[in-house]
Design a protein around this motif. Structure first.
Motif, short mmCIF file in Angstrom:
data_model
loop_
_atom_site.label_atom_id
_atom_site.label_comp_id
_atom_site.label_asym_id
_atom_site.label_seq_id
_atom_site.Cartn_x
_atom_site.Cartn_y
_atom_site.Cartn_z
N TYR A 255 1.22 18.87 6.67
CA TYR A 255 1.24 17.59 5.95
C TYR A 255 1.45 16.39 6.88
CZ TYR A 255 2.59 13.97 2.59
OH TYR A 255 2.66 12.80 1.88
N GLU A 256 2.33 16.55 7.90
CA GLU A 256 2.62 15.42 8.80
C GLU A 256 1.35 14.91 9.47
OE1 GLU A 256 4.30 18.10 8.41
OE2 GLU A 256 6.25 18.08 9.37
N LEU A 257 0.46 15.86 9.82
CA LEU A 257 -0.79 15.47 10.50
C LEU A 257 -1.67 14.64 9.57
CD1 LEU A 257 -0.09 17.36 12.86
CD2 LEU A 257 -2.37 18.30 12.69
N ALA A 258 -1.81 15.15 8.35
CA ALA A 258 -2.64 14.44 7.36
C ALA A 258 -2.04 13.07 7.07
CB ALA A 258 -2.72 15.27 6.08
N LEU A 259 -0.69 13.03 6.95
CA LEU A 259 -0.01 11.77 6.63
C LEU A 259 -0.16 10.75 7.76
CD1 LEU A 259 1.89 10.09 4.81
CD2 LEU A 259 3.83 11.28 5.83
N SER A 260 0.08 11.19 9.01
CA SER A 260 0.00 10.21 10.11
C SER A 260 -1.44 9.74 10.31
CB SER A 260 0.61 10.76 11.40
OG SER A 260 0.06 11.99 11.71
N SER A 261 -2.42 10.63 10.09
CA SER A 261 -3.83 10.19 10.19
C SER A 261 -4.13 9.15 9.12
CB SER A 261 -4.78 11.38 10.00
OG SER A 261 -4.55 12.34 10.99
N LYS A 262 -3.62 9.39 7.90
CA LYS A 262 -3.85 8.44 6.80
C LYS A 262 -3.18 7.10 7.09
CE LYS A 262 -5.78 8.05 2.77
NZ LYS A 262 -7.21 8.37 2.64
N MET A 263 -1.97 7.16 7.67
CA MET A 263 -1.26 5.91 8.01
C MET A 263 -2.11 5.09 9.00
SD MET A 263 2.69 6.86 8.68
CE MET A 263 3.64 7.95 7.71
N VAL A 264 -2.65 5.78 10.02
CA VAL A 264 -3.47 5.08 11.03
C VAL A 264 -4.66 4.40 10.34
CG1 VAL A 264 -4.97 5.43 13.03
CG2 VAL A 264 -2.75 6.58 12.93
N VAL B 40 -4.71 13.55 1.34
CA VAL B 40 -5.34 14.78 0.85
C VAL B 40 -5.11 15.89 1.88
CG1 VAL B 40 -7.50 15.85 0.11
CG2 VAL B 40 -7.07 13.43 -0.36
N LEU B 41 -4.67 17.03 1.39
CA LEU B 41 -4.45 18.17 2.29
C LEU B 41 -5.62 19.15 2.17
CD1 LEU B 41 -0.72 19.29 2.15
CD2 LEU B 41 -1.97 18.34 4.06
N GLU B 42 -6.23 19.46 3.29
CA GLU B 42 -7.30 20.46 3.28
C GLU B 42 -6.67 21.83 3.43
OE1 GLU B 42 -10.44 20.15 2.62
OE2 GLU B 42 -10.25 17.98 2.41
N GLU B 43 -6.90 22.69 2.46
CA GLU B 43 -6.37 24.06 2.54
C GLU B 43 -7.20 24.84 3.57
OE1 GLU B 43 -4.19 25.82 0.06
OE2 GLU B 43 -3.48 23.81 -0.50
N TYR B 44 -6.54 25.58 4.42
CA TYR B 44 -7.27 26.46 5.34
C TYR B 44 -6.49 27.77 5.44
CZ TYR B 44 -9.95 28.07 9.30
OH TYR B 44 -10.76 28.81 10.11
N PRO B 45 -7.17 28.91 5.26
CA PRO B 45 -6.45 30.19 5.15
C PRO B 45 -5.60 30.56 6.37
CG PRO B 45 -8.83 30.49 4.84
CD PRO B 45 -8.61 29.05 5.07
N LEU B 46 -5.95 30.00 7.53
CA LEU B 46 -5.16 30.31 8.73
C LEU B 46 -3.72 29.83 8.59
CD1 LEU B 46 -5.10 31.15 11.80
CD2 LEU B 46 -5.64 28.77 12.29
N PHE B 47 -3.56 28.70 7.87
CA PHE B 47 -2.23 28.09 7.79
C PHE B 47 -1.39 28.75 6.71
CE2 PHE B 47 -4.77 24.09 8.83
CZ PHE B 47 -4.61 24.25 10.20
N HIS C 181 0.85 -1.20 0.00
CA HIS C 181 0.00 0.00 0.00
C HIS C 181 0.88 1.24 0.00
CE1 HIS C 181 -3.78 -2.15 1.02
NE2 HIS C 181 -2.90 -3.07 1.40
N PHE C 182 0.86 2.00 -1.09
CA PHE C 182 1.59 3.28 -1.12
C PHE C 182 0.74 4.34 -0.46
CE2 PHE C 182 3.74 1.09 -4.59
CZ PHE C 182 5.05 1.43 -4.35
N ILE C 183 1.35 5.10 0.45
CA ILE C 183 0.63 6.18 1.12
C ILE C 183 1.41 7.47 0.86
CG2 ILE C 183 -0.28 7.02 3.33
CD1 ILE C 183 0.00 4.09 4.38
N THR C 184 0.88 8.33 0.01
CA THR C 184 1.59 9.56 -0.34
C THR C 184 0.62 10.55 -1.00
OG1 THR C 184 3.47 10.47 -1.54
CG2 THR C 184 2.47 8.52 -2.49
N TYR C 185 1.10 11.78 -1.32
CA TYR C 185 0.16 12.81 -1.76
C TYR C 185 -0.16 12.79 -3.25
CZ TYR C 185 4.50 15.32 -2.85
OH TYR C 185 5.74 15.66 -3.33
N ASN C 186 0.55 11.96 -4.01
CA ASN C 186 0.26 11.79 -5.43
C ASN C 186 0.62 10.38 -5.84
OD1 ASN C 186 -0.80 13.95 -6.83
ND2 ASN C 186 1.15 15.04 -6.91
#
Ligand code: GMT
Length: 376
Positions: free
Chosen positions: A68-77, A56-63, A33-38
């Motif tokens: 990316y690390e958060l999105a990646l580790s959540s996807k890994m879980v 998938v990265l959710e864009e939010y104007p505050l940031f 299973h490849f886990i990556t942004y593309n």
């Protein structure tokens, strides 16, 4: 086994190695299973054993910077749980080893013990990872991995020198599938489209970052073309490309240099090539040099980092001190000056890749995955 592979999906060497490894593991019967942004650029097929999960990265104007690390580790879980993965093999420490550690801890809370194997590739240690901005987190996540590998002895030594490492780092060389390159040679290799029969072809492939010294590539070629009719193929793209193009114009050799951009047809391009140029400032391994050798192409390189473990002086090519453009040009001319010498170097280059055969390297990784569970 059921294995998750985390990598950069781009043209960089670490992504290429991770993708080729995943495809070879699936071919051997593992579930990958490849886990990556593309979708990784070299991932050219899917099967019931080969999957790709997009982060998938959710864009939010505050940031100002998306986390990316958060999105990646959540996807890994999510993927470890859904597919009951046994191992996460992360390529390139930043931020993959760090995100994997977070995923491991989150899974622990759910009673799941996922093993993490980290493979260090080079710039994650030598150029980026050891910078004070990242050093603490990189050192921490290397030490927290279940198994750690480096792609050369040189990179292993650099890691031990630059960080306080408590883990054993095993050297597992990068690998190559020689047959793929033989096939490109057998299919009709349309060299005539690029050069005249009497012209030699020199090639450079990289991400055109400053570390690749693309200006040295052009200067070496400029000296060679004064002695031997030849063309230069510049394959890849990156921040130094414009500078390299300007230098070509300044030296008035535009008609002899072709900038080809990024390519997924590396084997085909290398089938035209007589000499490969890699004058890098540092190179933990030099996968591009190994790919060239798989296509029976001798290599002119610097003697930095892991390059002497891949390119053998006077046999598969020549190695020079960083920036010694004169010597690198002389060595290229030495190889190209007559057909017998060129053929001898070509033969040696092809023979030498046996050391990096996929048949040797794949079992080394499989053994490491098992070792996470059983003391081998
Ligand atoms: O060379 C790069 O800038 C890309 C980088 C990467 O991580 O994709 O390459 C590194 O990993 C490759 C695969 O293991 C090695 O072959 C390259 O030598 C290494 N690059 C450097 O050390 C500069």
């Amino acid at each position: 086994m059921r294995i998750g592979i985390v990598c950069y999906p781009t043209f960089g060497g670490s992504g290429v190695v991770a993708t080729e490894l995943g495809m070879a593991l699936a071919d051997k019967g593992h579930e990958v299973h490849f886990i990556t942004y593309n979708q990784p650029v070299r991932l050219d097929f899917f099967s019931h054993r080969l999957h790709f999960h997009e982060v998938v990265l959710e864009e939010y104007p505050l940031f100002q910077y998306q986390p990316y690390e958060l999105a990646l580790s959540s996807k890994m879980v999510e993927i470890v749980q859904r597919y009951e993965l046994e191992v996460l093999h992360v390529h390139y420490a930043i931020p993959h080893a760090y995100a994997a550690y977070m995923a491991k801890k989150m899974l622990e809370e759910k009673g799941i013990d996922i093993k993490v194997v980290t493979t260090l590739h080079g710039t994650d240690i030598t150029l980026v990872g050891s910078h004070p901005t990242y050093k603490t987190a990189v050192e921490f996540s290397i030490n927290k991995s279940d198994e750690v590998t480096a792609v050369s002895n040189s990179l292993r030594e650099d890691t031990l020198r630059l960080f306080n490492i408590e883990k054993d780092i095993k050297v597992v060389y990068n690998f190559i599938d020689g047959e793929k390159y033989d096939k490109a040679h057998e299919d009709d290799c349309k060299r005539i489209a690029l050069a005249q029969p009497e012209e030699r072809i020199l090639t450079h492939i990289s991400n055109f970052r400053p570390v690749k010294r693309t200006d040295d590539v052009i200067r070496i070629f400029n000296k060679v073309q004064k002695k031997i009719p030849s063309k230069l193929l510049m394959v890849g793209d990156g921040p130094e490309r414009l500078k390299a193009e300007n230098l070509v114009n300044e030296l008035q050799i535009e008609d002899k240099v072709l900038f080809m951009g990024n390519s997924t047809e590396v084997a085909k391009i290398l089938c035209y090539t007589d000499v490969f140029l890699l004058p890098s400032e540092t190179e933990s391994f030099g996968l591009a040099a190994l790919e060239a050798m798989a296509a029976s192409t001798p290599v002119i390189s610097t003697n930095t980092g892991g390059l002497p473990e891949v390119n053998i002086e006077g046999k598969t090519g020549f190695l020079s001190d960083l920036g010694d453009v004169d010597q690198m040009a002389e060595n290229a001319i030495k190889i190209l000056k007559d057909k017998n010498t060129l053929d001898e170097f070509k033969k040696n280059a092809k023979e030498h890749i046996q050391l990096f055969s996929i048949d040797t390297i794949l079992p080394a990784y499989e053994k490491l995955y098992k070792k996470c569970y059983v003391n081998l």
